[in-house]
Scaffold this motif. Structure first.
Motif, PDB file in Angstrom:
ATOM      1  N   ALA A 160       0.931  -1.201  -0.230  1.00 27.98           N
ATOM      2  CA  ALA A 160       0.083   0.093  -0.037  1.00 27.98           C
ATOM      3  C   ALA A 160       0.799   1.236  -0.028  1.00 27.98           C
ATOM      4  N   ALA A 161       2.164   1.238   0.699  1.00 29.02           N
ATOM      5  CA  ALA A 161       3.034   2.499   0.625  1.00 29.02           C
ATOM      6  C   ALA A 161       3.533   2.755  -0.594  1.00 29.02           C
ATOM      7  N   ALA A 162       3.113   2.078  -1.655  1.00 30.28           N
ATOM      8  CA  ALA A 162       3.722   2.399  -3.097  1.00 30.28           C
ATOM      9  C   ALA A 162       2.732   3.417  -3.504  1.00 30.28           C
ATOM     10  N   ASP A 163       1.494   3.417  -3.108  1.00 33.55           N
ATOM     11  CA  ASP A 163       0.509   4.423  -3.697  1.00 33.55           C
ATOM     12  C   ASP A 163       1.127   5.876  -3.756  1.00 33.55           C
ATOM     13  N   TRP A 164       1.236   6.576  -2.957  1.00 37.57           N
ATOM     14  CA  TRP A 164       1.820   7.732  -2.812  1.00 37.57           C
ATOM     15  C   TRP A 164       3.275   7.982  -3.448  1.00 37.57           C
ATOM     16  N   GLN A 165       4.080   7.208  -3.066  1.00 34.74           N
ATOM     17  CA  GLN A 165       5.450   7.387  -3.365  1.00 34.74           C
ATOM     18  C   GLN A 165       5.571   7.260  -5.007  1.00 34.74           C
ATOM     19  N   GLU A 166       4.896   6.280  -5.610  1.00 36.21           N
ATOM     20  CA  GLU A 166       4.575   6.177  -7.148  1.00 36.21           C
ATOM     21  C   GLU A 166       4.115   7.354  -7.699  1.00 36.21           C
ATOM     22  N   ARG A 167       3.066   7.966  -7.023  1.00 36.60           N
ATOM     23  CA  ARG A 167       2.114   9.283  -7.487  1.00 36.60           C
ATOM     24  C   ARG A 167       3.330  10.347  -7.498  1.00 36.60           C
ATOM     25  N   GLU A 168       4.301  10.365  -6.285  1.00 38.72           N
ATOM     26  CA  GLU A 168       5.322  11.598  -6.270  1.00 38.72           C
ATOM     27  C   GLU A 168       6.310  11.109  -7.709  1.00 38.72           C
ATOM     28  N   ALA A 169       6.904  10.098  -7.492  1.00 40.79           N
ATOM     29  CA  ALA A 169       7.675   9.861  -8.657  1.00 40.79           C
ATOM     30  C   ALA A 169       7.020  10.199  -9.982  1.00 40.79           C
ATOM     31  N   PHE A 170       5.967   9.826 -10.323  1.00 37.25           N
ATOM     32  CA  PHE A 170       5.143  10.213 -11.501  1.00 37.25           C
ATOM     33  C   PHE A 170       5.062  11.826 -11.555  1.00 37.25           C
ATOM     34  N   ASP A 171       4.587  12.540 -10.476  1.00 37.33           N
ATOM     35  CA  ASP A 171       4.681  13.840 -10.694  1.00 37.33           C
ATOM     36  C   ASP A 171       6.107  14.639 -10.615  1.00 37.33           C
ATOM     37  N   LEU A 172       6.815  14.343  -9.889  1.00 39.13           N
ATOM     38  CA  LEU A 172       8.193  14.840 -10.042  1.00 39.13           C
ATOM     39  C   LEU A 172       9.418  14.520 -11.141  1.00 39.13           C
ATOM     40  N   LEU A 173       9.195  13.203 -11.592  1.00 35.65           N
ATOM     41  CA  LEU A 173       9.971  12.432 -12.500  1.00 35.65           C
ATOM     42  C   LEU A 173       9.547  12.107 -13.813  1.00 35.65           C
ATOM     43  N   GLY A 174       8.260  12.169 -13.848  1.00 36.32           N
ATOM     44  CA  GLY A 174       7.238  11.616 -15.145  1.00 36.32           C
ATOM     45  C   GLY A 174       7.499  10.070 -15.289  1.00 36.32           C
ATOM     46  N   VAL A 175       7.615   9.284 -14.377  1.00 41.83           N
ATOM     47  CA  VAL A 175       7.585   7.906 -14.770  1.00 41.83           C
ATOM     48  C   VAL A 175       6.182   7.329 -14.515  1.00 41.83           C
ATOM     49  N   ARG A 176       5.804   6.433 -15.381  1.00 43.57           N
ATOM     50  CA  ARG A 176       4.447   5.944 -15.487  1.00 43.57           C
ATOM     51  C   ARG A 176       4.410   4.880 -14.732  1.00 43.57           C
ATOM     52  N   PHE A 177       3.562   4.494 -13.880  1.00 38.45           N
ATOM     53  CA  PHE A 177       3.436   3.175 -13.310  1.00 38.45           C
ATOM     54  C   PHE A 177       2.142   2.263 -13.634  1.00 38.45           C
ATOM     55  N   SER A 178       2.460   1.573 -14.454  1.00 36.88           N
ATOM     56  CA  SER A 178       1.349   1.049 -15.156  1.00 36.88           C
ATOM     57  C   SER A 178       0.541  -0.198 -14.006  1.00 36.88           C
ATOM     58  N   GLY A 179      -0.732   0.174 -13.946  1.00 37.24           N
ATOM     59  CA  GLY A 179      -1.490  -0.521 -13.075  1.00 37.24           C
ATOM     60  C   GLY A 179      -1.521   0.100 -11.698  1.00 37.24           C
ATOM     61  N   HIS A 180      -1.182   1.444 -11.747  1.00 36.61           N
ATOM     62  CA  HIS A 180      -1.570   2.203 -10.375  1.00 36.61           C
ATOM     63  C   HIS A 180      -2.918   2.912 -10.722  1.00 36.61           C
TER      64      HIS A 180
END
Lengths: 186, 189, 377
Positions: free
Chosen positions: B138-158
């Motif tokens: 569950a901890a991946a939720d916001w950390q992946e959103r942060e990486a997407f927002d600041l670095l532009g990595v798309r996390f498929s399946g989020h």
């Protein structure tokens, strides 16, 4: 009350000797405003902690008639205590417009005054005076509670200079923005 | 007895290897393909007890940061007419192979043994996409959103990959090295 | 005659949900957090925290600042306890530069960090009391906190943002006068802790508002990546000071207080007990304060650490604060990532608020003890 204060200068000027009446009324009204400035409890960042300390026992901001209000509708003073980010800018303008006139703004700390350590950041507004007019700037990062109290006393001085016939008082230069130092109220 | 995460992962993922430049003092494993991260995370969580996702982030290896990402205009002041000195450009490092990749980094912790293991994965900067770990942690939720927002990595399946920190009107991903700041309503010239 | 039982649910009686917007200007959100809540009657059906109202772009700014300048910016993440922020950055940079702070500096780092933990937990105690409706603890907690701030002021001249822990050591030394004052404070503070228990911890109203509210089981807490008192309140014994000791924490004798059920009260009481442990650590560190240098040798004015990647984490007041630092050999960090405990602790809110009554939102939110400066960075 607002209507009475608005119309009073017009009426007073019409009667002989009204100017004397007007100045003494100014004095009484200003005295009342000066000692009952109610700030909004509104903390943004680090400075908010020092603001809380100012309200607590050691510095006892209540001595100045400062009683924090949780709603902008009941507040006279907006204490911008911390960094204003671009995301927060719109809510701040909204809060400012929700406050009744006359309203005052103190920019506490370097971030609220000019951006402070975040002067080149992509998401920080470089000084809250770009979005709302500011009456008093308190420098420091963060300013000590004493500095905030001093800044507040400067605001009280400014309030004592308010004239009923000039209308809005300390924030009369709202349209021009407080960076325009050629304004009358500066 | 402490499990050895590196040996177990290397056995399960033959294409993975120990990273040539590890995160100092910690076991670091370099994965070969985006699909491996899900398998590795599952092994770590279910078999080895690394049920604590500590960190998800990435490094953009494009080169020294572009100064266009900083608001360099002078703060207009009625008291000073002088413009401030321009910001110092960071010196380029020697012996670093700058390349257009985003170097993903995951860190897993084992709360019982206090161990930590880092997983790394290089993905191309354009259309960077890796599988999301939200189904496992569950901890991946916001950390992946942060990486997407600041670095532009798309996390498929989020389930909800949206901006989290930057304002809605900000364009681009600020932590990318070539990010150029676009003037908005709050910037003065 | 039989009275017809009134229908409380069924066709035609579906309730409209209501959207409640909490913040970003709200006295109990501890800063500028916005919470969107969808309510069915009084029960929350959906909660989504909206953050970023204090996002200052620190990680980006650090890419053009020199390492010494970065320490200044670290102060302003978790502004309630700035010392551990300084420490985490310095430890990461020291790992890259392969230097180690001298023993006296390490002991001083421990002392200042633990004092800061007390100061930070005192802010929590005061503001959480206000959230629940008890104003008095705020005044007491801030009285004690002022004494710690006076100690800091004597040490480094700042009350809130210290910049005291520097690369390779600490900025200034303590003298006999300071240590005497510190001991005096600790003696004054110990009985105060019992006072808080009578004032707030076991106050029946406070217990009714917090005990059994916002329960987080151990596994859920670990899955959401909680750390610090929020994780330990759920009963998981994870403390960086024990699992990966830094600055000589392995030489001090202290316990890691754990909660039982993971309710708001457990998280609260964990912090109160942690203050006792911090007092113990500071006492031990003061008693065994080694002499010697304050700074490691060979720290340049403009450090250029060799290329590499380092991760250092410390047990900050709010949890496991980690710094991932990448250097490309230049004068500024190439990339810096903060594992911000508050940011990760806050994410669980969207999960545990669902199904709770709207009156409990503030009790749950307050118990996480978030600092928005660190959530948004």
């Amino acid at each position: 009350m607002g209507i009475v204060l608005d119309k009073f200068p017009v009426v007073a000027k019409a009667v002989p000797g009204g100017q004397v009446l007007l100045t003494s009324t100014d004095y009484i009204v200003d005295l009342g405003r000066k000692y009952s400035v109610w700030p909004l409890t509104f903390g943004l960042a680090c400075c908010a902690i020092e603001m809380m300390v100012a309200y607590a026992g050691r510095f006892d901001f209540d001595r100045f008639g400062v009683i924090p209000r949780p709603s902008p509708r009941q507040a006279d003073l907006l204490l911008i205590a911390g960094t204003v980010t671009k995301k927060m800018a719109a809510p701040i303008v909204e809060i400012y417009h929700q406050m009744p006139e006359p309203r005052f703004v103190i920019a506490m700390g370097s971030c609220a005054s000019c951006g402070g350590p975040y002067y080149d950041s992509y998401s920080v507004v470089k000084g809250v005076d770009r979005i709302v007019p500011v009456d008093v700037y308190v420098p420091g990062c963060p300013p000590r509670p004493e500095a905030l109290i001093y800044g507040f006393m400067e605001l009280q001085k400014k309030i004592m200079g308010m004239k009923l016939e000039r209308g809005g008082g300390a924030t009369a230069q709202a349209e021009k923005g407080s960076r325009d130092l050629t304004g009358e109220a500066a | 007895m402490k499990p050895d995460p590196v040996a177990r992962l290397l056995a399960a993922l033959p294409r993975a290897e120990s990273a040539a430049s590890p995160v100092k003092d910690y076991p670091t494993l370099r994965l070969a393909a985006p699909a491996d991260i899900l398998a590795a995370a599952r092994i770590l969580k279910d078999e080895l007890g690394f049920a604590y996702l500590e960190m998800v982030t990435a490094v953009d290896w494009l080169g020294p940061v572009s100064l266009a990402g900083f608001v360099s205009s002078a703060n207009p002041s009625p008291f000073t007419k002088k413009a401030p000195p321009p910001p110092v450009a960071p010196a380029a490092g020697a012996g670093i192979a700058y390349r257009p990749v985003l170097d993903m980094l995951w860190s897993f912790g084992n709360l019982q043994t206090g161990q930590k293991v880092f997983l790394r994965l290089e993905v191309p900067r354009d259309n960077a996409e890796v599988p999301s770990l939200t189904s496992l942690f569950a901890a991946a939720d916001w950390q992946e959103r942060e990486a997407f927002d600041l670095l532009g990595v798309r996390f498929s399946g989020h389930p909800n990959l949206t901006k989290i920190l930057t304002p809605d009107f900000l364009k681009g991903h600020p932590l990318r090295k070539d990010y150029a700041h676009e003037k908005d309503a709050y910037d003065e010239d | 005659m039989k009275t017809e039982e009134p229908l409380v649910s069924g066709p035609g009686l579906e309730m409209d949900t209501m959207f409640v917007n909490l913040g970003p200007q709200h006295p109990s959100t501890h800063g500028v957090l916005r919470l969107g809540l969808t309510l069915a009657g009084e029960v929350i059906t959906k909660a989504f925290p909206d953050i970023g109202y204090l996002h200052r772009g620190t990680e980006k700014l650090m890419e053009t600042r020199s390492y010494h300048q970065c320490v200044v910016l670290t102060d302003r993440w978790d502004y309630c306890s700035a010392m551990p922020n300084n420490l985490a950055f310095c430890l990461a940079a020291e790992k890259l530069m392969a230097v180690q702070a001298p023993p006296r500096a390490q002991a001083l780092r421990v002392i200042t960090c633990e004092l800061n933990r007390i100061a930070s937990h005192l802010i929590f105690l005061g503001t959480y009391g206000i959230d629940i409706g008890a104003f008095t603890p705020f005044l007491y907690a801030f009285r004690e906190r002022e004494m710690i701030l006076d100690l800091y002021e004597a040490l480094c001249g700042a009350r809130l943002t210290y910049n005291y822990i520097r690369l390779g050591g600490v900025a200034s030394d303590v003298d006999a006068d300071w240590t005497a004052k510190c001991r005096e404070f600790l003696e004054f503070f110990k009985p105060r802790l019992d006072e808080y228990d009578t004032l707030l911890s076991f106050n029946p109203i406070f217990l009714a508002r917090t005990k059994g509210i916002g329960v987080i089981p151990k596994e859920t807490a670990a899955a959401w990546g909680l750390s610090g008192p929020n994780l330990r309140g759920s009963g998981a014994a994870y403390d960086v000071r024990k699992s990966e000791p830094y600055c000589g924490y392995e030489t001090y004798d202290f316990d890691v207080p754990l909660g039982e059920t993971g309710s708001c009260w457990d998280r609260y009481f964990c912090r109160v007990q942690e203050m006792r442990q911090s007092v113990r650590i500071v006492e031990a560190a003061l008693a065994a304060l080694p002499g010697g240098d304050l700074m490691a040798k060979g720290i340049a004015k403009l450090p250029k650490p060799p290329a590499g990647e380092a991760y250092a984490h410390v047990e900050a007041s709010r949890g496991d604060l980690g710094i991932f630092l990448v250097s490309d050999g230049g004068t500024a960090p190439y990339r810096l990532h903060v594992r911000a405990p508050c940011f990760i602790n806050l994410a669980i809110l969207q999960d545990i608020l669902v199904g709770k009554k709207v009156a409990d939102v503030i009790a749950v939110l307050g118990s996480f003890d978030i600092v928005l400066g660190e959530v948004d960075r």
